[in-house]
Design a protein around this motif. Structure first.
Motif, PDB file in Angstrom:
ATOM      1  N   LEU A  64      62.530  48.086 142.376  1.00  0.00           N
ATOM      2  CA  LEU A  64      63.379  47.055 141.770  1.00  0.00           C
ATOM      3  C   LEU A  64      64.829  47.207 142.218  1.00  0.00           C
ATOM      4  CD1 LEU A  64      63.780  44.729 139.754  1.00  0.00           C
ATOM      5  CD2 LEU A  64      64.043  46.456 137.952  1.00  0.00           C
ATOM      6  N   SER A  65      65.296  48.440 142.334  1.00  0.00           N
ATOM      7  CA  SER A  65      66.674  48.675 142.721  1.00  0.00           C
ATOM      8  C   SER A  65      66.957  48.208 144.141  1.00  0.00           C
ATOM      9  CB  SER A  65      67.002  50.172 142.581  1.00  0.00           C
ATOM     10  OG  SER A  65      68.309  50.446 143.023  1.00  0.00           O
ATOM     11  N   PHE A  66      66.061  48.508 145.066  1.00  0.00           N
ATOM     12  CA  PHE A  66      66.292  48.095 146.448  1.00  0.00           C
ATOM     13  C   PHE A  66      66.008  46.608 146.650  1.00  0.00           C
ATOM     14  CE2 PHE A  66      66.542  52.566 147.225  1.00  0.00           C
ATOM     15  CZ  PHE A  66      67.319  52.689 148.355  1.00  0.00           C
ATOM     16  N   LEU A  67      65.140  46.030 145.839  1.00  0.00           N
ATOM     17  CA  LEU A  67      64.920  44.589 145.918  1.00  0.00           C
ATOM     18  C   LEU A  67      66.181  43.833 145.510  1.00  0.00           C
ATOM     19  CD1 LEU A  67      62.919  42.227 146.371  1.00  0.00           C
ATOM     20  CD2 LEU A  67      62.341  42.397 143.939  1.00  0.00           C
ATOM     21  N   THR A  68      66.908  44.352 144.549  1.00  0.00           N
ATOM     22  CA  THR A  68      68.166  43.736 144.134  1.00  0.00           C
ATOM     23  C   THR A  68      69.345  44.238 144.965  1.00  0.00           C
ATOM     24  OG1 THR A  68      68.440  45.441 142.434  1.00  0.00           O
ATOM     25  CG2 THR A  68      67.357  43.393 141.784  1.00  0.00           C
ATOM     26  N   THR A  69      69.080  45.026 145.996  1.00  0.00           N
ATOM     27  CA  THR A  69      70.069  45.582 146.937  1.00  0.00           C
ATOM     28  C   THR A  69      71.090  46.475 146.239  1.00  0.00           C
ATOM     29  OG1 THR A  69      71.638  43.722 146.874  1.00  0.00           O
ATOM     30  CG2 THR A  69      69.804  43.559 148.423  1.00  0.00           C
ATOM     31  N   SER A  70      70.710  47.061 145.093  1.00  0.00           N
ATOM     32  CA  SER A  70      71.593  48.031 144.439  1.00  0.00           C
ATOM     33  C   SER A  70      71.526  49.374 145.150  1.00  0.00           C
ATOM     34  CB  SER A  70      71.217  48.195 142.965  1.00  0.00           C
ATOM     35  OG  SER A  70      71.337  46.963 142.284  1.00  0.00           O
ATOM     36  N   GLY A  71      70.321  49.808 145.482  1.00  0.00           N
ATOM     37  CA  GLY A  71      70.158  51.046 146.242  1.00  0.00           C
ATOM     38  C   GLY A  71      70.137  52.309 145.414  1.00  0.00           C
ATOM     39  N   PHE A  72      69.986  52.199 144.085  1.00  0.00           N
ATOM     40  CA  PHE A  72      69.863  53.399 143.255  1.00  0.00           C
ATOM     41  C   PHE A  72      68.474  54.005 143.431  1.00  0.00           C
ATOM     42  CE2 PHE A  72      73.280  51.567 140.425  1.00  0.00           C
ATOM     43  CZ  PHE A  72      74.186  52.585 140.667  1.00  0.00           C
ATOM     44  N   GLU A  73      68.420  55.319 143.549  1.00  0.00           N
ATOM     45  CA  GLU A  73      67.143  56.029 143.580  1.00  0.00           C
ATOM     46  C   GLU A  73      66.850  56.581 142.194  1.00  0.00           C
ATOM     47  OE1 GLU A  73      66.119  58.780 146.876  1.00  0.00           O
ATOM     48  OE2 GLU A  73      68.156  58.365 147.545  1.00  0.00           O
ATOM     49  N   SER A  74      65.596  56.492 141.788  1.00  0.00           N
ATOM     50  CA  SER A  74      65.199  57.107 140.534  1.00  0.00           C
ATOM     51  C   SER A  74      65.170  58.629 140.692  1.00  0.00           C
ATOM     52  CB  SER A  74      63.811  56.604 140.115  1.00  0.00           C
ATOM     53  OG  SER A  74      63.322  57.336 139.008  1.00  0.00           O
ATOM     54  N   GLN A  75      65.400  59.312 139.583  1.00  0.00           N
ATOM     55  CA  GLN A  75      65.287  60.769 139.609  1.00  0.00           C
ATOM     56  C   GLN A  75      63.865  61.214 139.935  1.00  0.00           C
ATOM     57  OE1 GLN A  75      67.226  62.738 136.231  1.00  0.00           O
ATOM     58  NE2 GLN A  75      68.261  60.808 135.730  1.00  0.00           N
ATOM     59  N   ALA A  76      62.905  60.329 139.713  1.00  0.00           N
ATOM     60  CA  ALA A  76      61.503  60.655 140.000  1.00  0.00           C
ATOM     61  C   ALA A  76      61.056  60.128 141.355  1.00  0.00           C
ATOM     62  CB  ALA A  76      60.608  60.079 138.904  1.00  0.00           C
TER      63      ALA A  76
END
Length: 512
Positions: A334-346
């Motif tokens: 979801l993060s990369f689809l919205t181009t935010s680029g946050f990685e989950s800790q998992a």
């Protein structure tokens, strides 16, 4: 007085806003005992405040052109010229970097790319991390207002997919509603910018404040929570601690961030009155449905890829590991689809679970798809993908029933026809842009893999891709000066989109 200010050129107004914004890191620096950085931002605010004041006096009574090109040029100047001013206090506060590096950093923040030349978070003081997050937050708001007030009536930025053209070639969108259509017909773009700026600022600031409070409740440090909240709403992915793994909010913080990423999927989540006078069902929005399908499908693929083999080893242990990897895949997709680029800790557990050591192509593909039209997300936009999907579905139906007539209403027929045609034109232009930027990077000495990653990161405004797409993170600060200039141009091109640049060069725009 206020009316006189609103009649100034857009760039002068944005310079004034930037001057006022410099006071925030100045005050914050004094509270955390970063006195040198505080003086730099204070002196920067005074210097550029005088410059802005003199420019305002000189241009106060000058007649303003109502041509569309003036506002497109203002958007271009926003991302090209304004970072020159924003980079001055950043450069002086760091003291150990070149002005070109500071300029690239500010362009990256203002375009919400989030690509940083300072991967070591400890190198920058807290006040500079706050400044980066603030610039990215301002860039996200400018994109909200610019897309709706300027690009929408010009049928650019993804609006061309659903826009119909009258006999004289003027853009007419039947879904904008009576009130919005009236504004589009009679209001000058300057009036539209003021109108939508006033409407959207409380929403944008309120959502940021809500997420900030939510992250604090989840246990995050207030300063880190504020930076992550601003980076989430602007989809810049800027973090003062190197990502979400550097914070202490844990999975609760990620759940809250994921909930607010929906505002980068569809503009109906924050501006539904733009489409109709009645509040529509969000599930009926094609962008939200398409994003849901993509997120669930890819998450399911990553989760089920090695499920059977992993589960048979230790049922209790791997059930917990499986659920952890499921969330890591869901959030990161979801993060990369919205181009935010946050990685989950998992995310590391998700990669190990799925057996994909470097799923860079998957993440780059998500970034290329991008988020919704008139949101802070970059990429090709979900609406264009949806139009091509409808067109492809209709073509397959005609293979089975050549004499059939497509139904589903006038809007669906438009999306399958002209909408799909415009979406295909954009995808071809984007492919050419990727090829051109890759060739320019190759001329500066970059290898094929680095050129691909840097090109997609810049053109999709998803800077964190450089840290996860390759086996080893790319060092942007080590690029040559020519490569950094190419990177800067690509980020600006990715933010404005190729169609807007072509429209700016079109003689028809200059005659309007």
């Amino acid at each position: 007085m206020l009316m006189q200010i609103t009649k100034l050129p857009l760039l002068v107004i944005l310079m004034g806003i930037s001057v006022l914004t410099m006071l925030m890191p100045a005050g914050f620096a004094w509270t955390v005992e970063e006195y040198y950085q505080g003086r730099v931002f204070l002196y920067g605010a005074l210097l550029f405040g005088f410059i802005t004041f003199f420019l305002a006096i000189a241009m106060a009574d000058r007649p303003r052109s109502t041509r569309h090109r003036r506002h497109l040029m203002a958007l271009l100047g926003l991302f090209v010229l304004l970072p020159l001013m924003l980079a001055v206090p950043f450069h002086q506060a760091v003291r150990t970097t070149s002005f070109l590096n500071a300029y690239v950093e500010m362009v990256s923040a203002l375009t919400t790319t989030g690509l940083t030349l300072f991967p070591d978070a400890d190198r920058l003081p807290k006040s500079l991390h706050l400044w980066r997050a603030l610039v990215g937050w301002m860039g996200g708001f400018y994109i909200w207002v610019g897309a709706i007030a300027i690009l929408a009536p010009m049928a650019l930025g993804g609006f061309e997919v659903r826009t119909r053209f009258g006999a004289r070639g003027t853009a007419l969108d039947t879904r904008l509603g009576a009130g919005h259509s009236q504004i589009a017909r009679v209001a000058d773009f300057s009036d539209r910018i003021r109108t939508y700026g006033v409407r959207l600022l409380p929403i944008y600031a309120g959502l940021t404040a809500a997420l900030w409070v939510g992250l604090i409740i989840a246990g995050e440090v207030p300063f880190i929570a504020l930076c992550h909240a601003m980076s989430t709403l602007s989809t810049s992915g800027i973090s003062p601690v190197g990502g979400l793994s550097g914070g202490i909010a844990g999975f609760g913080g990620e759940v809250m961030i994921a909930a607010f990423l929906v505002f980068a999927i569809s503009r109906q989540t924050f501006a539904s009155d733009m489409n109709t006078s009645e509040l529509p069902s969000l599930w009926k929005d094609p962008e939200i449905r398409l994003a849901t399908v993509i997120t669930v499908a890819l998450t399911g693929f990553l989760f089920l890829r090695h499920w059977v083999g992993a589960y048979e080893v230790d049922e209790e242990l791997n059930l917990v590991a499986g659920l952890t990897s499921l969330w890591g895949s869901l959030f990161t997709v979801l993060s990369f689809l919205t181009t935010s680029g946050f990685e989950s800790q998992a995310w590391e557990a998700s990669r190990n679970w799925s057996g994909l050591d470097t799923p860079g192509l998957l993440l780059m593909g998500l970034a290329l798809i991008g988020g919704g039209v008139a949101t802070t997300a970059g990429g090709a936009k979900l609406m264009r993908v949806y139009a091509l999907y409808l067109h492809g579905l209709r073509e397959m139906e005609k293979l089975v029933h050549p004499s059939s007539i497509g139904g589903a209403g006038t809007e669906a027929r438009h999306l399958r026809g002209r909408g799909a045609y415009m979406a295909w034109v954009f995808f071809m232009l984007m492919a050419l842009s990727v090829a051109l930027v890759m060739a320019l990077f190759a001329l500066t000495g970059q290898d094929f893999e680095s050129a691909v990653i840097l090109s997609i990161a810049a053109l999709t405004t998803t800077g964190p891709i450089v840290n996860v797409a390759a086996v080893d993170p790319l060092s942007v600060v080590d690029l040559s000066s020519a490569a950094k200039l190419v990177l800067t141009g690509a980020m600006i091109l990715g933010r404005l989109e190729t169609l807007a640049i072509i429209a700016l060069l079109s003689p028809d725009i200059w005659r309007r």
